[in-house]
Design a protein around this motif. Sequence first.
Motif, PDB file in Angstrom:
ATOM      1  N   PHE A  91       8.407   2.153   0.213  1.00  0.00           N
ATOM      2  CA  PHE A  91       7.874   0.726  -0.560  1.00  0.00           C
ATOM      3  C   PHE A  91       8.064   1.167  -2.041  1.00  0.00           C
ATOM      4  N   GLN A 142       0.579   2.174   0.554  1.00  0.00           N
ATOM      5  CA  GLN A 142       1.305   0.946   0.145  1.00  0.00           C
ATOM      6  C   GLN A 142       0.474  -0.476   0.185  1.00  0.00           C
ATOM      7  N   ALA A 146       1.721  -1.342  -3.579  1.00  0.00           N
ATOM      8  CA  ALA A 146       2.955  -2.287  -3.589  1.00  0.00           C
ATOM      9  C   ALA A 146       2.657  -3.625  -3.828  1.00  0.00           C
ATOM     10  N   GLY A 149       0.496  -6.482  -1.168  1.00  0.00           N
ATOM     11  CA  GLY A 149      -0.384  -5.590  -0.460  1.00  0.00           C
ATOM     12  C   GLY A 149      -1.617  -6.058  -0.386  1.00  0.00           C
TER      13      GLY A 149
END
Length: 353
Positions: A91, A142, A146, A149
């Motif tokens: 990711f 993640q 990210a 998220g």
Amino acid sequence: MAQQANFDSAVSTELKRLNIPGLAVAKLESGKVAWTGYYGYQNLEKQVPVTENTVFQIASVAKTVTAAAIMQLVGQGYFSLDDDINGFLPFPVRNAFFPEKPITIRHLLRHRSSIRDNPDYLLPFWEGDYKGPDIALGTFLQNYLAAGGPTYRKDKNFIHTAPGDSFEYSNMGYALLGYIVERTAKMPFDEYCQKKLFTPLEMHNTNWFPDRIDPDKLATAYTFSDSLKVYQQRHQSTFPDYPSGQLRTSIGDLAKFLACWTNNGKFNGKSIIDSLAVQTLTPRNLSLGFHTWFLYLLNTETPMYSHNGHSPGVSTYMLYDPFSKNGLIILMNGEVTSYADWRKLIGLLYRGR
């Protein structure tokens, strides 16, 4: 004998003053363990004394182990310190304030990744208040790092400074290093450490997870209530970002790790940690630092590499001089938060018995 008795009495007096239940200490001289000491109790309620078998949580001192693991892979050519971490993750991770600037492994090691620890989200984990299901390391990262998220917060998870430009101590950055090891080695991070570090170093009382250690060996963590004048027991904490500080180990095991490090990565004549790791993270030219390790001035003439650790009911310190190869490790199941108290305790224990 009288000198040792005076030293032991001074240590016990200091522990009482600081309200520390138990302590284990190891002194290294010329890269070898010169002596170890054990004081107080690993469990107050059961009056179990600290011994050579007592296993402590070492909090952020564990980051030196995580750094050693990532540097083993650097030494094997899997990546270089200045590579973009996105080349090794499933990711993308970017600071949205500076999306064009990559985050590198070196940034993570130097706490200059611009990744911020968001206390609103992380403190319940670190203080043991989280009651939800277990979260896998990769999923946790993640979700947090990210964009899109469920726990991603641009303003709280990153600072308004480009990667590499400023220091921001980052537990999440070290969790990310552990995950990069996991992805690269194609095995869980804790399993990698067991195979590549703990087993070769004969660290038989060491594990990232407390439920994999004999419960009779585990030191109970305690906080002291100044108002009630009582010790308050803490449970064995675990958290998803475990490569940043969840490691449990005994004083003898951690002394083996430090002895190996001071001897340029060699243990019992075998190279366990690539010398590149040692010389990159803790070069003999101290002006080149730092990566993971910080500098500590024992006195005006002796700069040393060091790392300390703190979590509820846990205080730890590890330091060494790359020239004399002398070092000191302190593990405690209580809290020392004052820098002046730390300096006094380190000075007492380093002078030795």
